[in-house]
Design an enzyme around this catalytic site. Structure first.
Site: not given
Ligand code: NAD
Ligand code: LMR
Length: 331
Positions: A164, A192
């Site tokens: 962000d 977030h």
């Molecule tokens: P994704 O679905 O592509 O990957 C997530 C992976 O986690 C999957 O491969 C799944 O099998 C694995 N997983 C699920 N449960 C698990 C467990 N108990 N132990 C280990 N692995 C496990 O998702 P992504 O796009 O890589 O996003 C991952 C996370 O990050 C999501 O929660 C998303 O909302 C979050 N995210 C946060 C931010 C931020 O700025 N904080 C930004 C983008 C995404």
């Molecule tokens: C993001 O900020 O791109 C991620 O956290 C996705 C979401 O769920 O908003």
């Protein structure tokens, strides 16, 4: 303290290692984009059993990077193996938000994952482990993790709001026609989530206040702040999947600032110490000064205007509501 230990590899655990953020993140970790080109690393990669085949493919590609810094790669669905001796843990593994889902819908899916991992980390990770929570709802997952692993100092657990922060810096740079290196003073407060408060009050571009180039306070309130608050959702809408490339870069930026140090003030979700009227008990994104080796302090004394106060209160209220729900789920 986590500092580069020269020829001794640092062990970095990444959960959700076969997911889309990890696909952008792992090559950066393997090739020295975090700790530099003289620091070897071991990668411990955790996935759930259905994703082990995909993870195997990711490991093949990591090997094929032929990075001289990448030493041992462990691929496992056993958290005890994944977290053993970890110096840095990046918790990406979680159920991601899909189109139309509110972030709070995620609580019931993700609280059990973070509670389950917490005690194992406390038992087997390095005694000075530093943990970054990325999986959403990231701030509240960090809080839940800390409650379930009280032996890990809470300040060693942070959550990612750097994406962000970066989104806000990039927007200022675009509006003011400067490069992002000339942008300072942006602060991202709170959760977030869509209640986050990206604060442009003190933003400067090339040393000059940016607020005018951004349309003044009214336009900032009506257009700029919502634009940043909804940016994650806009990417999901456009791509059909949440931000991955920019999230991976933000993870590197966050860990570099936190573990190595940074001259600039950055935004990081950390356990609240009561600063700015945010009560203890939640992981709140504050302006922080990173002093190196994992040490940081919340920047205090910034003036909170009458304009800013309702935003900060709203995002804090949301975090306390998430806290209550999450604790209820975890019991
Ligand atoms: P994704 O679905 O592509 O990957 C997530 C992976 O986690 C999957 O491969 C799944 O099998 C694995 N997983 C699920 N449960 C698990 C467990 N108990 N132990 C280990 N692995 C496990 O998702 P992504 O796009 O890589 O996003 C991952 C996370 O990050 C999501 O929660 C998303 O909302 C979050 N995210 C946060 C931010 C931020 O700025 N904080 C930004 C983008 C995404
Ligand atoms: C993001 O900020 O791109 C991620 O956290 C996705 C979401 O769920 O908003």
């Amino acid at each position: 303290t986590v500092i580069t230990k020269s020829d001794k590899p640092l062990t970095i655990t990444v959960t959700g290692a076969a997911g889309q953020i990890s696909y952008s993140l792992l090559p950066l970790l393997a090739t020295g984009k975090l700790f530099g080109r003289s620091q070897p690393v071991n990668l411990h990669l955790l996935e759930i059993p259905p994703a082990m085949s995909a993870l195997n493919g990711v490991v093949m590609e990591l090997q094929d990077l032929a990075s001289p810094l990448l030493r041992n790669i462990v691929q496992t669905s056993d958290p005890t193996v994944a977290f053993r001796d970890a110096d840095v843990i990046i918790l990406v593994g979680a159920f991601p938000r899909r189109k139309g889902m509110a972030r709070r819908d995620l609580l019931s899916k993700n609280v059990p994952i973070f509670t389950g991992h917490a005690q194992i980390m406390a038992d087997v990770a390095s005694s000075d482990v530093h943990i970054l929570v990325v999986g959403n709802p990231a701030n509240t997952n960090a809080m839940i993790l800390s409650r379930a692993a009280p032996s890990i100092p809470s300040r060693n657990i942070t959550a990612l709001t750097r994406l962000d922060h970066n989104r806000s810096c990039s927007l200022v740079a675009r509006k003011c026609h400067v490069t992002t290196s000339k942008v300072e003073g942006v602060v991202m407060w709170g959760n977030h989530s869509a209640t986050q408060y990206p604060d442009f009050t003190r933003a400067t571009a090339g040393g000059k206040p940016a607020i005018h180039a951004m349309g003044g306070e009214e336009t900032v309130a009506s257009e700029v702040i919502p634009f940043i608050q909804k940016r994650g959702a806009s990417v999901i809408e456009a791509r059909g999947a949440s931000s991955a490339m920019s999230a991976a870069q933000a993870i590197i930026d966050h860990l570099q600032s936190w573990l190595i140090g940074d001259d600039r003030i950055v935004s990081m979700a950390v356990p609240s110490d009561g600063s700015y009227g945010v009560k203890e008990g939640v992981w709140f994104s504050f302006p922080v000064r990173c002093l190196g080796s994992g040490e940081y302090e919340i920047v205090t004394g910034l003036e909170i205007s009458a304009f800013a106060k309702p935003y900060i209160d709203a995002t804090a209220d949301e975090l306390f509501a998430e806290r209550e729900e999450a604790i209820a789920i975890s019991q």
